[in-house]
Design a protein around this motif. Sequence first.
Motif, short mmCIF file in Angstrom:
data_model
loop_
_atom_site.label_atom_id
_atom_site.label_comp_id
_atom_site.label_asym_id
_atom_site.label_seq_id
_atom_site.Cartn_x
_atom_site.Cartn_y
_atom_site.Cartn_z
N LEU A 1 41.04 1.35 66.84
CA LEU A 1 41.25 2.24 65.70
C LEU A 1 40.99 3.71 66.05
CD1 LEU A 1 39.62 0.19 62.79
CD2 LEU A 1 42.02 0.93 62.92
N ASP A 2 40.02 3.94 66.94
CA ASP A 2 39.59 5.30 67.24
C ASP A 2 39.80 5.71 68.70
OD1 ASP A 2 37.71 3.69 68.43
OD2 ASP A 2 36.03 4.35 67.18
N GLY A 3 40.42 4.85 69.49
CA GLY A 3 40.65 5.17 70.89
C GLY A 3 39.54 4.72 71.81
N VAL A 4 38.41 4.31 71.24
CA VAL A 4 37.28 3.82 72.05
C VAL A 4 37.57 2.39 72.50
CG1 VAL A 4 34.82 3.27 72.06
CG2 VAL A 4 35.65 5.31 70.87
N ILE A 5 37.37 2.11 73.78
CA ILE A 5 37.59 0.76 74.29
C ILE A 5 36.51 -0.16 73.76
CG2 ILE A 5 37.69 -0.67 76.37
CD1 ILE A 5 38.86 1.70 77.86
N GLY A 6 36.93 -1.27 73.17
CA GLY A 6 36.00 -2.19 72.52
C GLY A 6 35.44 -3.25 73.46
#
Length: 201
Positions: A118-123
């Motif tokens: 959703l925010d570009g951060v790798i989960g």
Amino acid sequence: MRWIYWFGWTLFGSAYRSLFGLKVIGREHLVREGSVLIASNHESFLDPPLIGTLYHDEMFYLARKSLMTTPLLKWIYLAWNSIPVDQDRPDMTSLKTIIKLLSSGRRVLVFPEGERSLDGVIGVAQPGVGLVAVKSNAVIQPIRIEGAREALPRGSGRVRFTQITLHIGPAIRLTEEELAAKGSHGYQRIADRIMETIKAL
């Protein structure tokens, strides 16, 4: 390469190069022979065909069943080697299909996070990718996508023509200890290793 796959491969490849200025870093690390489990972060609907353009022969992808809303769309997805996944009622069917394909020498793309960011951060990676890696003993190709979220964010239908970059890392091969892993904790450790490698690219 079958004509329908070639058509999509050519269409998407041309679009990514001309509209998104596709840049590939580390192409020399690309494993082109034998069974390969390609693992990448997931930023956008653009991701599967984007990675598919790296190879000059066919590969397989996971796709939500909910995308196959009409007979025509279902035919297109299946013709482009999509493996249907039921996210509402998940089971082992898709994982077994992936393992079987890899065991027969094919190339399969998976997104260890299981969904688009959703925010570009790798989960966080799901343990299923670790299970597949162990059961198939395939070479793992880590790839990090950069810029696809900006081009087509999750939840948006508006495409922005920004540059997309693919970072390709050296292949990962599991150790004997990792290949002996069992249970969700063992598979999670392998999934975490794969995800950390992707983050570092």
